[in-house]
Design an enzyme around this catalytic site. Structure first.
Site, PDB file in Angstrom:
ATOM      1  N   HIS A  95      17.628  21.493  47.721  1.00 38.64           N
ATOM      2  CA  HIS A  95      16.989  22.506  48.562  1.00 38.64           C
ATOM      3  C   HIS A  95      17.980  23.584  48.993  1.00 38.64           C
ATOM      4  O   HIS A  95      17.746  24.313  49.949  1.00 38.64           O
ATOM      5  CB  HIS A  95      16.279  21.853  49.752  1.00 38.64           C
ATOM      6  CG  HIS A  95      14.893  21.395  49.370  1.00 38.64           C
ATOM      7  ND1 HIS A  95      14.642  20.722  48.207  1.00 38.64           N
ATOM      8  CD2 HIS A  95      13.700  21.539  49.984  1.00 38.64           C
ATOM      9  CE1 HIS A  95      13.345  20.480  48.116  1.00 38.64           C
ATOM     10  NE2 HIS A  95      12.746  20.959  49.196  1.00 38.64           N
ATOM     11  N   ASP A 159      14.534  21.451  60.810  1.00 41.20           N
ATOM     12  CA  ASP A 159      13.107  21.767  60.989  1.00 41.20           C
ATOM     13  C   ASP A 159      12.256  21.084  59.927  1.00 41.20           C
ATOM     14  O   ASP A 159      11.090  20.777  60.164  1.00 41.20           O
ATOM     15  CB  ASP A 159      12.879  23.285  60.837  1.00 41.20           C
ATOM     16  CG  ASP A 159      13.536  24.064  61.946  1.00 41.20           C
ATOM     17  OD1 ASP A 159      13.959  23.440  62.937  1.00 41.20           O
ATOM     18  OD2 ASP A 159      13.624  25.301  61.813  1.00 41.20           O
ATOM     19  N   GLU A 272      13.606  26.731  70.138  1.00 37.03           N
ATOM     20  CA  GLU A 272      13.827  27.675  69.032  1.00 37.03           C
ATOM     21  C   GLU A 272      13.147  28.992  69.393  1.00 37.03           C
ATOM     22  O   GLU A 272      12.722  29.175  70.535  1.00 37.03           O
ATOM     23  CB  GLU A 272      13.282  27.116  67.707  1.00 37.03           C
ATOM     24  CG  GLU A 272      14.135  26.003  67.126  1.00 37.03           C
ATOM     25  CD  GLU A 272      13.908  25.746  65.652  1.00 37.03           C
ATOM     26  OE1 GLU A 272      13.125  26.484  65.020  1.00 37.03           O
ATOM     27  OE2 GLU A 272      14.512  24.787  65.120  1.00 37.03           O
TER      28      GLU A 272
END
Ligand code: FAD
Length: 527
Positions: A95, A159, A272
């Protein structure tokens, strides 16, 4: 031509011919205990040649599918001792966005094939603190599912949870809990590492500490993480999830900074924030329902005014049966201090697991629309607190107003005292710094977005804003030296100590391969 098209064009049967050509003659000389775990299957090669970013490809000669730590150690030792060493990169879930887990003409280790090697026993130490031992190739979602069975949980997350333990610990691993608990690399108690010499070492802050701190945030340069011991705490049952809208960036950041100055008991457990650019194609919820990571909270219609750039503060208070009764009061007390637009607040209660796994819903939706496997020219930076207003004016009000970012913009501050300076990760010099991420998905014109990223970086450099890249990708040694700053010499010392031939994670493009060093067993051959 798109990267996807380029890749497909490269895939034909001719690939296998290229691979077993004289160029890779060393493959034929691998001892059987290694070669029996190696594949040159074109699909495996293709899989190891690209990543989530879809911006770069590098073809390995082969892929290792390890079934034990020894398989990894044997491969690395063989390369290290060989007269003709080859690059070796661990691949977690690939990723990365710029080829960091690739190994041109070398061997990519599929860390996820070690799945199940560790059995996730949650234990407590002599002081009664909880921890879990997990494999480097395990996904964080698996760690969550296993630890939650006994009511425990890691404290610091990313996240998105479909990332491997080894992949995020090689970078940092940040999310809305980082301001209290530090990044994931601050929550590791011990690791097993296969170094670039093929040694298998256990390390912690007390034992082989140089290796321990080198590997944390070390971009895969010093060893392969095969096991990590992660600190745990009692998991909450529920999460009170709150979002507030601001039209004033100064007030938005002041409130964020105030909230991260509180500790977890009296303050929020997660923080956040997002930027919704003016004229973004918002949905009826007024905050861009098409914007990944912004599921539709019920904000009043007027919040969606297209001409205004909005800032969304996102916070959470965790609760369980013992704190359920006063969560209303706690949240009320905290938000009464804040300066969001009157009425622009929405909240909902969700289970802890659903909250942590929230981005997976967006992934499924994007996949169903064919928008997940597209190029991702991401830009992730840490911005010192003293530069954040200037960054806002130059980037959000300036550069990005010319061409919108297709994807969410995430922005939130962290406390530097939660990052141990001995770790390899590079962060800005100030006590508080912001993580700013432009998570762009660009099906068509990714080059334009990459160029815009360069424009942003160069504008910030010109103004000496003191940014540090997160998930960095540079090509020139000069840029890496600048990135690591005064840590560069330590990084180099550690490289020569643990990976003297420069075999590991060549996809990061930090060091030339092969390295010629006095620690290398074949230095004369390499000269
Ligand atoms: P890979 O891309 O496979 O590898 C990354 C690097 O680590 C490579 O250099 C590789 O060689 C090395 N590596 C991999 N495994 C090991 C190992 N076992 N030992 C040593 N080196 C190893 N990051 C955050 O911090 N917070 C977020 O909230 C966040 N959200 C994300 C959301 C999405 C959708 C995506 C795609 C990425 C996100 N990231 C986030 C970035 C992510 O943490 C990094 O890209 C991370 O490297 C991905 O993990 P991976 O398992 O895919 O690693």
């Amino acid at each position: 031509m798109s990267v996807t098209a380029t890749l497909l064009d490269l895939i034909p049967a001719s690939l296998s011919a290229t691979m077993v050509g004289p160029h890779y003659s060393w493959l034929g000389r691998l001892p059987s205990e290694i070669s029996e775990h190696i594949t040159m299957d074109p699909t495996a090669i293709l899989d190891a040649s690209t990543d989530f970013g879809r911006l770069s490809q590098a073809h390995p000669a082969a892929v290792l599918l390890p079934t034990s730590i020894n398989d990894i150690a044997n491969l690395i030792r063989h390369s290290y001792q060989s007269q003709h060493p080859f690059p070796v990169s661990a691949k977690g879930h690939a990723h990365s966005t710029h080829g960091q887990a690739q190994a041109q003409d070398g061997v990519v280790i599929e860390m996820m094939s070690l799945k199940g090697f560790y059995n996730f026993g949650c234990c407590s130490d002599a002081e009664g603190s909880w921890y879990v031992d997990v494999g480097g190739g395990q996904l964080w979602i698996e760690v969550l599912h296993e630890t939650i069975k006994v009511g425990l949980s890691p404290m610091s997350w990313t996240d998105y949870l479909y990332l491997t333990v080894g992949g995020t610990l090689s970078n940092g691993g940040i999310s809305g809990q980082s301001f209290i608990h530090g990044p994931q690399i601050s929550n590791v108690l011990e690791m097993d590492i296969v170094t670039g010499k093929g040694e298998v070492l256990t390390c912690s802050s007390m034992h082989n500490s140089d290796l321990f701190f080198a590997v944390l945030g070390g971009l895969g340069q010093f060893g392969i993480i095969t096991r990590a011991r992660i600190a745990l705490e009692k998991a909450p049952d529920m999460v009170r999830w709150v979002r507030m809208l601001y039209s004033n960036f100064y007030e938005f950041t002041k409130d964020q900074e105030y909230l991260i100055s509180l500790n977890g008991k009296e303050g929020f457990n997660y923080l956040e924030g997002f930027v919704k650019m003016a004229d973004e194609n918002g949905g009826g919820d007024g905050i861009g329902s098409r914007n990944w990571k912004l599921p539709p909270f019920a904000f009043p219609e007027k919040a969606g005014a297209k001409s205004t750039t909005l800032y969304c503060l996102e916070v959470c208070k965790y609760c369980d049966s013992s704190s359920q009764d006063h969560v209303d009061e706690d949240v009320e007390r905290l938000i009464s201090e804040l300066h969001y637009m009157p009425g622009m607040l929405a909240m909902k209660d969700v289970s802890y697991v659903d909250f942590l796994n929230r981005v997976h819903q967006d992934e499924l939706e994007l996949r169903s629309k064919g928008l997940w496997n597209v190029p991702h020219p991401w830009l992730c930076v840490f911005v010192p607190r003293s530069s954040i207003m200037e960054f806002h004016d130059v980037v959000f009000k300036g550069i990005l107003s010319q061409k919108k970012t297709p994807g969410p913009i995430i922005i939130y501050p962290m406390n530097k005292n939660k990052w141990d300076e001995k770790m390899s990760a590079a962060v800005p010099a100030e006590d508080v710094f912001y993580s700013v991420s432009l998570l762009r998905s660009a099906a068509h014109d990714w080059e334009v977005h990459e160029e815009q990223n360069m424009e942003i970086l160069s504008a910030c450099e010109k103004r000496k804003m003191g940014l540090k890249a997160y998930l960095p990708h540079y090509k020139e040694e000069r840029e890496w030296k600048e990135h690591f700053g005064e840590r560069w010499d330590t990084l180099l010392d550690r490289k020569l100590k643990f990976d003297p031939t420069g075999i590991l994670a060549t996809g990061q493009k930090i060091f030339r391969f092969p390295l010629v060093s006095s620690n290398s067993p074949h230095q004369t051959a390499l000269k």
